[in-house]
Design an enzyme around this catalytic site. Structure first.
Site, PDB file in Angstrom:
ATOM      1  N   CYS A 171       0.838  -1.208   0.000  1.00 27.41           N
ATOM      2  CA  CYS A 171       0.000   0.000   0.000  1.00 27.41           C
ATOM      3  C   CYS A 171       0.870   1.254   0.000  1.00 27.41           C
ATOM      4  CB  CYS A 171      -0.903   0.013   1.230  1.00 27.41           C
ATOM      5  SG  CYS A 171      -2.303  -1.092   1.116  1.00 27.41           S
ATOM      6  N   HIS A 172       0.405   2.278  -0.710  1.00 31.77           N
ATOM      7  CA  HIS A 172       1.101   3.556  -0.714  1.00 31.77           C
ATOM      8  C   HIS A 172       0.733   4.363   0.542  1.00 31.77           C
ATOM      9  CE1 HIS A 172       1.123   2.403  -4.976  1.00 31.77           C
ATOM     10  NE2 HIS A 172       2.173   3.192  -5.115  1.00 31.77           N
ATOM     11  N   MET A 206      -8.109   0.088   0.997  1.00 32.42           N
ATOM     12  CA  MET A 206      -7.451  -0.652   2.069  1.00 32.42           C
ATOM     13  C   MET A 206      -7.502   0.106   3.387  1.00 32.42           C
ATOM     14  SD  MET A 206      -6.854  -3.377   0.591  1.00 32.42           S
ATOM     15  CE  MET A 206      -6.204  -4.117   2.077  1.00 32.42           C
ATOM     16  N   GLU A 207      -7.436   1.403   3.326  1.00 31.50           N
ATOM     17  CA  GLU A 207      -7.522   2.202   4.546  1.00 31.50           C
ATOM     18  C   GLU A 207      -8.896   2.033   5.204  1.00 31.50           C
ATOM     19  OE1 GLU A 207      -4.038   3.564   2.455  1.00 31.50           O
ATOM     20  OE2 GLU A 207      -6.069   3.100   1.800  1.00 31.50           O
ATOM     21  N   ASP A 221     -11.638  -7.498  21.682  1.00 35.78           N
ATOM     22  CA  ASP A 221     -10.687  -7.467  22.795  1.00 35.78           C
ATOM     23  C   ASP A 221     -11.344  -7.003  24.089  1.00 35.78           C
ATOM     24  OD1 ASP A 221      -7.948  -7.358  24.031  1.00 35.78           O
ATOM     25  OD2 ASP A 221      -8.438  -5.216  24.081  1.00 35.78           O
TER      26      ASP A 221
END
Length: 245
Positions: A171-172, A206-207, A221
């Site tokens: 990824c950039h 992707m972000e 969690d």
């Protein structure tokens, strides 16, 4: 030696007469059988003079010309398919031979306004819904011993989106202009939506996926002490604008 071979392989008088009669029925193009027999005898005599006892294929071809014409149909030329080249034209992270990977060169691309939205869902078992306090305001919130669960997950998602290029190797790094994470609770399902915006040469899918995924993991969690039967599901890209697709 010659007498022994003649006894084993020699031609009798009857054989000669039969072949001579058969030869008379052949076409004029075929060699006379008498000449055939004579040449075979000459080759045998040559073998008696310490030469090779076997008649070579080239010698036999001079005696018995091939009467059967063989036609071979040429096979169609094989079409070579360069799968690596085909894949590399679609999978731009691959090299032309498909053996190595690299970041895509986005230099020639146009700078455009880009947006992506992704979602993920967290499904809680009954014991989790009973264990945590749920407040009702503008948005439902789950409160646990560690604090407000959804608010914490939102911050985690925003931080993760900004760090996407550190976690996903090809990824950039992008100067994100906006990241928002929204979490809504309906019955026992928390739906997370992460939206990212940037004005750049490459997209922010992707972000957005990273933000939604890490927010879901943060919720897991914070409730896992009560149950490990929590399910994270349907992590997917829901919207994308800007760029080619």
């Amino acid at each position: 030696l010659r007498d022994e071979r003649e006894a084993l392989y020699g031609f009798t008088k009857d054989d000669r007469e039969a072949w001579s009669n058969a030869g008379s029925t052949t076409s004029n193009d075929d060699p006379p059988f008498e000449d055939f027999l004579r040449q075979v005898e000459e080759l045998r005599n040559m073998n008696d003079n310490d030469q090779d006892e076997n008649i070579s294929s080239s010698q036999l071809e001079t005696i018995i010309p091939s009467t059967a014409s063989t036609t071979t149909t040429p096979s169609p030329p094989a079409i070579a398919v360069d799968t690596a080249a085909e894949n590399s034209s679609v999978l731009t992270h691959l090299s032309s031979d498909g053996t190595s990977v690299s970041m895509v060169d986005v230099g020639p691309k146009q700078i455009t306004r880009r947006m992506a939205r992704a979602q993920s869902k967290v499904i809680f078992p009954p014991e989790v819904m009973e264990a945590f306090q749920i407040t009702f305001g503008a948005k439902k919130e789950m409160i646990g011993p560690k604090g407000p669960i959804f608010s914490t997950a939102k911050l985690a998602g925003i931080m993760a989106a900004k760090k996407t290029s550190d976690m996903i190797p090809l990824c950039h790094p992008l100067p994100l202009e906006r990241v928002s994470v929204d979490i809504s609770l309906r019955e026992n399902v928390a739906t997370i939506e992460c939206e990212c915006r940037v004005t750049h040469k490459t997209g922010v899918e992707m972000e957005a996926l990273m933000g939604a995924s890490v927010a879901a993991l943060t919720i897991y969690d914070m409730v896992k002490a009560v149950s490990h039967q929590v399910t994270i599901t349907e992590t997917q890209l829901t919207t994308k604008t800007g760029g080619k697709r």
